[in-house]
Design an enzyme around this catalytic site. Sequence first.
Site, mmCIF file in Angstrom:
data_model
loop_
_atom_site.group_PDB
_atom_site.id
_atom_site.type_symbol
_atom_site.label_atom_id
_atom_site.label_comp_id
_atom_site.label_asym_id
_atom_site.label_seq_id
_atom_site.Cartn_x
_atom_site.Cartn_y
_atom_site.Cartn_z
ATOM 1 N N ARG A 46 1.527 0.005 21.326
ATOM 2 C CA ARG A 46 2.125 0.030 19.982
ATOM 3 C C ARG A 46 2.411 -1.396 19.505
ATOM 4 O O ARG A 46 2.326 -1.709 18.323
ATOM 5 C CB ARG A 46 3.416 0.873 19.987
ATOM 6 C CG ARG A 46 4.200 0.770 18.709
ATOM 7 C CD ARG A 46 5.269 1.834 18.512
ATOM 8 N NE ARG A 46 5.882 2.361 19.701
ATOM 9 C CZ ARG A 46 6.804 1.729 20.446
ATOM 10 N NH1 ARG A 46 7.231 0.527 20.113
ATOM 11 N NH2 ARG A 46 7.295 2.306 21.519
ATOM 12 N N TYR A 98 0.347 5.117 -7.741
ATOM 13 C CA TYR A 98 -0.136 6.301 -7.019
ATOM 14 C C TYR A 98 1.023 7.298 -6.891
ATOM 15 O O TYR A 98 2.156 6.897 -6.585
ATOM 16 C CB TYR A 98 -0.657 5.867 -5.645
ATOM 17 C CG TYR A 98 -0.882 7.017 -4.694
ATOM 18 C CD1 TYR A 98 -1.732 8.076 -5.050
ATOM 19 C CD2 TYR A 98 -0.255 7.067 -3.458
ATOM 20 C CE1 TYR A 98 -1.926 9.143 -4.186
ATOM 21 C CE2 TYR A 98 -0.452 8.128 -2.595
ATOM 22 C CZ TYR A 98 -1.284 9.163 -2.965
ATOM 23 O OH TYR A 98 -1.480 10.215 -2.115
ATOM 24 N N ASP A 170 0.169 -3.726 -5.082
ATOM 25 C CA ASP A 170 -0.768 -2.765 -4.504
ATOM 26 C C ASP A 170 -2.141 -3.098 -5.090
ATOM 27 O O ASP A 170 -2.392 -2.881 -6.279
ATOM 28 C CB ASP A 170 -0.331 -1.330 -4.837
ATOM 29 C CG ASP A 170 -1.193 -0.293 -4.137
ATOM 30 O OD1 ASP A 170 -2.375 -0.601 -3.853
ATOM 31 O OD2 ASP A 170 -0.709 0.824 -3.881
ATOM 32 N N LYS A 195 -9.224 3.443 1.266
ATOM 33 C CA LYS A 195 -10.091 3.370 0.076
ATOM 34 C C LYS A 195 -11.220 2.365 0.279
ATOM 35 O O LYS A 195 -11.948 2.463 1.241
ATOM 36 C CB LYS A 195 -9.233 3.060 -1.143
ATOM 37 C CG LYS A 195 -7.926 3.858 -1.210
ATOM 38 C CD LYS A 195 -8.142 5.357 -1.179
ATOM 39 C CE LYS A 195 -6.813 6.072 -1.287
ATOM 40 N NZ LYS A 195 -6.776 7.353 -0.596
#
Length: 377
Positions: A46, A98, A170, A195
Amino acid sequence: MGFSTDAIHAGQIPDPTTGAVITPIYQTSTYAQEALGKNKGFEYGRTHNLTRSALEANVAALEKGKYGIAFSSGLAATHALMSLIKSGDHVIVSNNVYGGTYRLYELNMKDYGIDFSWVNTSDIKNIELVIKPNTKMVFIETPTNPMLNLTDLDGTAKICKKNNLISIVDNTFMSPYFQNPLTFGCDIVLHSQTKYINGHSDVIGGILVTSDDKIHSRLRYIQNAVGSVPSPFDCWLILRSTKTLAVRMERHNYNAQQFTNYLMNSGIAKKVYYPGLVSHPQHELAKKQMRGFGGMISADFGDIEIAKKILNNVKLFTLGESLGGVESLISHPATMTHASVPKQEREQMGLTDSLVRFSVGLEDIEDLIQDVENALK
Ligand code: P1T
């Protein structure tokens, strides 16, 4: 280095043990320690993973930043930003972002005592108007999903610097190929790597990029402390994809411009939203801060029945959430991506029930146009 050179080489050194040219998938949860307190700098998956580090360095270079911090989704990255502020602080956000960003901040983070102002940042004066003594952060999306509104990056960065606020952009719709907010003085860039950066519709991922040492060390700490990290395999897939980002974006851009011309010339849409259109109210700003106009187009057909006819009958465009993949997607923002935004707020920003969003892929443009023509018949 140029963008394509960085895309192919940045952050990627031949594997030290075998010389493998492609960064291996370090599919391991832990690392052998030589003795108590003695290790090779790797303790736990992690916290440290070399496939992830290679991806982070790669995307950081493409965004002209020093550090990349990868997350398991775009929303996990959006959530991590909240660790830079505290309960009682105030954040200014573009009113059209979004829908999931709206849901996370307005419907969840508000419960933790964070105050949000949703303003139309296309006019940056609106940012200054709502700054309060407890304002800490400004979050903009440009161009916005799905209305393709722009916010002035240079102006936003200046307002934030003057008022000691963290500026976040963003940049998902443009990808680092067409826009680099850090070069305008913004502090953090966010991407849904799901995306364009990955571009093949097979990974969910997010990343934050910054050049600020203090912001980086806090986000790096949170990446490990919260643990919403991407898998080594997902990092490898995204790394494989960034190598072709430049050529993909050129084709998305070309196809979207042709598709926009079709929508405009055929007269089937009442309104077409695309920053590449001379008629887009912020076309001049688009030319100033972007190097292309991207592959996302929204069109209002003025009548829900026409919108439905297209959405239900296209064959090459796939009806589905998401965007930025090699294959074309079509969606209905009002009931899909932006369903959690109240209807009145949606309509105010032009996000009507007859609005259709196109993510124009890399197919032959003649076939995509024919697909819509066939659907209308
Ligand atoms: O889906 P995820 O990787 O968590 O990313 C969230 C996100 C963040 N920012 C922007 C601009 C986005 O478009 C998204 C996700 N968007 C969709 C799923 C969509 O269809 O619009």
